[in-house]
Design a protein around this motif. Structure first.
Motif, PDB file in Angstrom:
ATOM      1  N   GLY A 236       0.787  -1.228   0.000  1.00 53.25           N
ATOM      2  CA  GLY A 236       0.000   0.000   0.000  1.00 53.25           C
ATOM      3  C   GLY A 236       0.814   1.270   0.000  1.00 53.25           C
ATOM      4  N   ARG A 237       2.093   1.145  -0.264  1.00 57.06           N
ATOM      5  CA  ARG A 237       2.952   2.327  -0.281  1.00 57.06           C
ATOM      6  C   ARG A 237       4.155   2.005  -1.165  1.00 57.06           C
ATOM      7  NH1 ARG A 237       2.435   5.937   3.911  1.00 57.06           N
ATOM      8  NH2 ARG A 237       3.903   7.686   3.998  1.00 57.06           N
ATOM      9  N   GLY A 238       4.611   2.966  -1.919  1.00 58.38           N
ATOM     10  CA  GLY A 238       5.719   2.723  -2.824  1.00 58.38           C
ATOM     11  C   GLY A 238       7.053   2.776  -2.123  1.00 58.38           C
ATOM     12  N   MET A 239       7.296   1.839  -1.217  1.00 57.74           N
ATOM     13  CA  MET A 239       8.574   1.806  -0.504  1.00 57.74           C
ATOM     14  C   MET A 239       9.084   0.379  -0.446  1.00 57.74           C
ATOM     15  SD  MET A 239       7.128   2.670   3.348  1.00 57.74           S
ATOM     16  CE  MET A 239       8.540   2.130   4.309  1.00 57.74           C
ATOM     17  N   ALA A 240      10.388   0.240  -0.552  1.00 55.87           N
ATOM     18  CA  ALA A 240      11.008  -1.077  -0.587  1.00 55.87           C
ATOM     19  C   ALA A 240      11.424  -1.499   0.815  1.00 55.87           C
ATOM     20  CB  ALA A 240      12.227  -1.054  -1.498  1.00 55.87           C
ATOM     21  N   ALA A 241      11.308  -2.796   1.067  1.00 57.07           N
ATOM     22  CA  ALA A 241      11.803  -3.349   2.323  1.00 57.07           C
ATOM     23  C   ALA A 241      13.310  -3.554   2.219  1.00 57.07           C
ATOM     24  CB  ALA A 241      11.111  -4.674   2.627  1.00 57.07           C
ATOM     25  N   GLY A 242      14.005  -3.263   3.277  1.00 56.84           N
ATOM     26  CA  GLY A 242      15.444  -3.493   3.281  1.00 56.84           C
ATOM     27  C   GLY A 242      15.764  -4.949   3.530  1.00 56.84           C
ATOM     28  N   ILE A 243      16.974  -5.360   3.218  1.00 51.24           N
ATOM     29  CA  ILE A 243      17.404  -6.709   3.554  1.00 51.24           C
ATOM     30  C   ILE A 243      17.582  -6.787   5.065  1.00 51.24           C
ATOM     31  CG2 ILE A 243      18.467  -7.088   1.305  1.00 51.24           C
ATOM     32  CD1 ILE A 243      21.183  -6.557   2.646  1.00 51.24           C
TER      33      ILE A 243
END
Length: 266
Positions: A236-243
């Protein structure tokens, strides 16, 4: 002497008689606390006891001797085999003490989180219990977005925690969590993680951050059931999860903290 239970169910506590099935009506929760029991092993049980007793005292609940007696009976009734997620409760009206015995759901190391940023629906954010229904509704909305959890935010936009977990993240080599002035629950498992970091010489900092500022970082949801879960996706948001290179080692450390339940409920 109380014997360990073997089935799920809600048991009411009666002074002098112990835990009894069939007496517990659905009533508003004033206080609740829960933890994972796996083959008779549990971590941080004394901390859960302390938090539950303190919250009951804040509500003008049963006396300390009654709480002690309930805790002994409850602990003796906990199953010693299988995976369980019991919940102790203080309910409004009669100030009745209860324990809900339930099997633990499957445990997973990663989680997808609805990152729309949910306004905090809680009325008593620093006490677990009164707002569980409201938080369950938040999680149902998250499920409709393909996520298992949702992040609660303050009116300022600062992240607080998830509906059922504390929120921790890493900024370089610093373990971060929201400032204590924000309305967050004092998580037992989050406390264990912070103390382990301090003992290991890792800097721990309280920082106010928005959801966007967590993009690309290693973010953990931490609670007594699942332990440490790395955020593997934001929905629901244009953000990437970090490793999450640290999560596995820390999860193994946390799982090694389990201790046997006291024998005889003592």
């Amino acid at each position: 002497m109380t014997q360990p239970a073997t089935a799920e169910g809600l048991l009411a506590w009666v002074p002098g008689r112990g835990l009894i099935a069939g007496l517990a009506a659905d009533t508003q929760l004033l206080v609740a606390d829960s933890w994972l029991v796996r083959d008779g092993q549990v971590r941080g049980l004394d901390r859960h006891r302390e938090r539950f007793f303190r919250a009951c005292g804040d509500c003008g609940g049963p006396s300390l001797p009654q709480l002690d007696e309930f805790w002994r009976d409850m602990t003796a009734a906990l199953p010693r085999t299988g995976s369980w997620f019991p919940r102790v409760e203080l309910v409004a009206g009669s100030l009745q003490l209860r324990v809900l015995l339930r099997h633990a759901p499957p445990l997973v190391p990663g989680i997808r989180v609805w990152a729309a940023g949910q306004p905090d629906p809680r009325t008593v954010p620093r006490r677990k219990g009164p707002d569980l229904d409201a938080l369950a509704r938040v999680r149902r909305r998250a499920a409709g977005q393909g996520a298992e959890e949702a992040v609660l935010i303050a009116p300022s936009g600062a992240v607080l925690e998830a509906a059922t977990a504390s929120l921790l993240w890493w900024e370089d080599d610093t373990l971060c969590l929201p400032p204590a002035r924000l309305p967050v629950l004092a998580g037992v498992t989050a406390g264990l993680v912070q103390e382990h970091a301090v003992r290991g010489g890792i800097e721990v900092a309280r920082r106010e951050r928005t959801l966007d500022q967590l993009a690309g970082r290693e973010v953990w949801l931490v609670n007594a059931l699942h332990g440490i879960r790395a955020v593997v996706g934001w929905e629901g948001r244009g953000m990437a999860a970090g490793i999450a290179p640290r999560a596995l080692g820390w999860r193994e450390w946390l799982e090694g903290l389990g201790e046997p339940l006291p024998s005889g409920g003592s």
